[in-house]
Design a protein around this motif. Sequence first.
Motif, mmCIF file in Angstrom:
data_model
loop_
_atom_site.group_PDB
_atom_site.id
_atom_site.type_symbol
_atom_site.label_atom_id
_atom_site.label_comp_id
_atom_site.label_asym_id
_atom_site.label_seq_id
_atom_site.Cartn_x
_atom_site.Cartn_y
_atom_site.Cartn_z
ATOM 1 N N PRO A 116 0.823 -1.210 0.000
ATOM 2 C CA PRO A 116 0.000 0.000 0.000
ATOM 3 C C PRO A 116 0.855 1.258 0.000
ATOM 4 C CG PRO A 116 -0.923 -1.608 1.491
ATOM 5 C CD PRO A 116 0.396 -2.169 1.038
ATOM 6 N N GLY A 117 0.465 2.207 -0.848
ATOM 7 C CA GLY A 117 1.206 3.459 -0.965
ATOM 8 C C GLY A 117 2.239 3.458 -2.060
ATOM 9 N N THR A 118 2.573 2.286 -2.600
ATOM 10 C CA THR A 118 3.588 2.185 -3.648
ATOM 11 C C THR A 118 3.091 2.826 -4.939
ATOM 12 O OG1 THR A 118 4.462 0.132 -2.740
ATOM 13 C CG2 THR A 118 4.970 0.595 -5.035
ATOM 14 N N LYS A 119 3.967 3.598 -5.586
ATOM 15 C CA LYS A 119 3.628 4.148 -6.889
ATOM 16 C C LYS A 119 3.891 3.106 -7.956
ATOM 17 C CE LYS A 119 4.431 7.965 -10.104
ATOM 18 N NZ LYS A 119 5.099 9.263 -10.354
ATOM 19 N N LEU A 120 2.941 2.941 -8.870
ATOM 20 C CA LEU A 120 3.080 1.965 -9.937
ATOM 21 C C LEU A 120 3.857 2.584 -11.097
ATOM 22 C CD1 LEU A 120 0.615 0.981 -8.202
ATOM 23 C CD2 LEU A 120 -0.206 -0.134 -10.272
ATOM 24 N N ASN A 121 4.994 2.013 -11.399
ATOM 25 C CA ASN A 121 5.836 2.476 -12.494
ATOM 26 C C ASN A 121 5.346 1.823 -13.782
ATOM 27 O OD1 ASN A 121 7.936 2.710 -14.433
ATOM 28 N ND2 ASN A 121 9.405 3.117 -12.792
ATOM 29 N N GLU A 122 4.608 2.585 -14.582
ATOM 30 C CA GLU A 122 3.995 2.015 -15.785
ATOM 31 C C GLU A 122 5.043 1.444 -16.732
ATOM 32 O OE1 GLU A 122 1.300 4.482 -17.870
ATOM 33 O OE2 GLU A 122 0.013 4.879 -16.141
ATOM 34 N N ALA A 123 6.137 2.166 -16.931
ATOM 35 C CA ALA A 123 7.165 1.711 -17.867
ATOM 36 C C ALA A 123 7.766 0.388 -17.408
ATOM 37 C CB ALA A 123 8.259 2.771 -18.003
ATOM 38 N N ALA A 124 8.043 0.287 -16.128
ATOM 39 C CA ALA A 124 8.659 -0.937 -15.596
ATOM 40 C C ALA A 124 7.698 -2.113 -15.666
ATOM 41 C CB ALA A 124 9.107 -0.703 -14.155
ATOM 42 N N ILE A 125 6.418 -1.871 -15.354
ATOM 43 C CA ILE A 125 5.433 -2.955 -15.392
ATOM 44 C C ILE A 125 5.213 -3.413 -16.831
ATOM 45 C CG2 ILE A 125 3.037 -3.570 -14.934
ATOM 46 C CD1 ILE A 125 3.096 -1.570 -12.611
ATOM 47 N N VAL B 75 4.195 -5.783 -22.564
ATOM 48 C CA VAL B 75 2.994 -5.213 -23.169
ATOM 49 C C VAL B 75 3.196 -3.724 -23.409
ATOM 50 C CG1 VAL B 75 1.486 -6.896 -22.067
ATOM 51 C CG2 VAL B 75 1.921 -4.699 -20.944
ATOM 52 N N SER B 76 2.300 -3.151 -24.183
ATOM 53 C CA SER B 76 2.363 -1.712 -24.422
ATOM 54 C C SER B 76 1.649 -0.980 -23.290
ATOM 55 C CB SER B 76 1.711 -1.372 -25.763
ATOM 56 O OG SER B 76 0.321 -1.682 -25.729
ATOM 57 N N GLY C 285 0.259 9.970 -11.216
ATOM 58 C CA GLY C 285 0.256 8.563 -11.566
ATOM 59 C C GLY C 285 -0.627 7.723 -10.666
ATOM 60 N N ALA C 286 -0.398 6.419 -10.707
ATOM 61 C CA ALA C 286 -1.218 5.461 -9.965
ATOM 62 C C ALA C 286 -0.458 4.941 -8.755
ATOM 63 C CB ALA C 286 -1.610 4.299 -10.873
ATOM 64 N N PHE C 287 -1.200 4.729 -7.674
ATOM 65 C CA PHE C 287 -0.626 4.244 -6.424
ATOM 66 C C PHE C 287 -1.494 3.111 -5.878
ATOM 67 C CE2 PHE C 287 0.640 8.582 -6.949
ATOM 68 C CZ PHE C 287 1.930 8.684 -6.440
ATOM 69 N N VAL C 288 -0.867 2.152 -5.215
ATOM 70 C CA VAL C 288 -1.625 1.132 -4.509
ATOM 71 C C VAL C 288 -2.359 1.814 -3.352
ATOM 72 C CG1 VAL C 288 -1.542 -1.030 -3.211
ATOM 73 C CG2 VAL C 288 0.089 -0.624 -5.075
#
Length: 229
Positions: A40-49, A55-56, A80-83
């Motif tokens: 919880p609270g972690t920022k989601l790194n879109e490029a890394a994921i 995937v694109s 960005g997105a966060f848990v």
Amino acid sequence: MPETLADSTDSALALVQRTSLTRLMADAVENLILSGEMSPGTKLNEAAIAERFGVSRGPLREALRMLEESGLIRQEKNRGAFVREIDLDEAAEIYDVRAGLDATAGRLLAPRITPEQVAALRALADEMQEVAGRNDVDRFHRLNLAFHDRLIGFAGNRSLSEIYQRLVKQLALFRRRNLLVPQAIPLFADEHSAIVDCLAAGDATASGEALYRHAQGGKARMQQQRPIG
């Protein structure tokens, strides 16, 4: 130029493929969150994921929107997105709703539970009793999740099941293993055995009440102790 049947088929196939990939990505990111790899609270790194799963960004962003709707992540403009982080008060509210759902499932299931369903739940409850003697918190936690998932599934109400699964996933954001402590595990095991007894007897009222008390007990333990993990 009018769209041909082939064009229509190709468009439909592309939509199915895109939708399937989005669902797969949503499941993959959800697993990272529920396993604790993304806390919880972690920022989601879109490029890394996107790179990790090959995937694109498009399907990934659609997947993140799905996870936002399910309450597992939050999106902040320009950040960005966060848990999502679930605090104690919100977790307590979720427990209250879950208690009501559990009670409803018990009342629905008890009058029509089959011998096979009783046996399946009894096997899980018996294994909990065995594990309680070893104070194996992790194993007990997995059995507990399996017991309630099976019970909700047996109740046969899709709407109830969908809401229940969403709430359980949100509670996982508060803390996994729900504050189980070895000293209390035997009590929890007895509660599950008592629930099976009520269901096996076909007593809808007693089953609902037993499940409601069990869920409220989980809420009380959460409020009395510090989270673990």
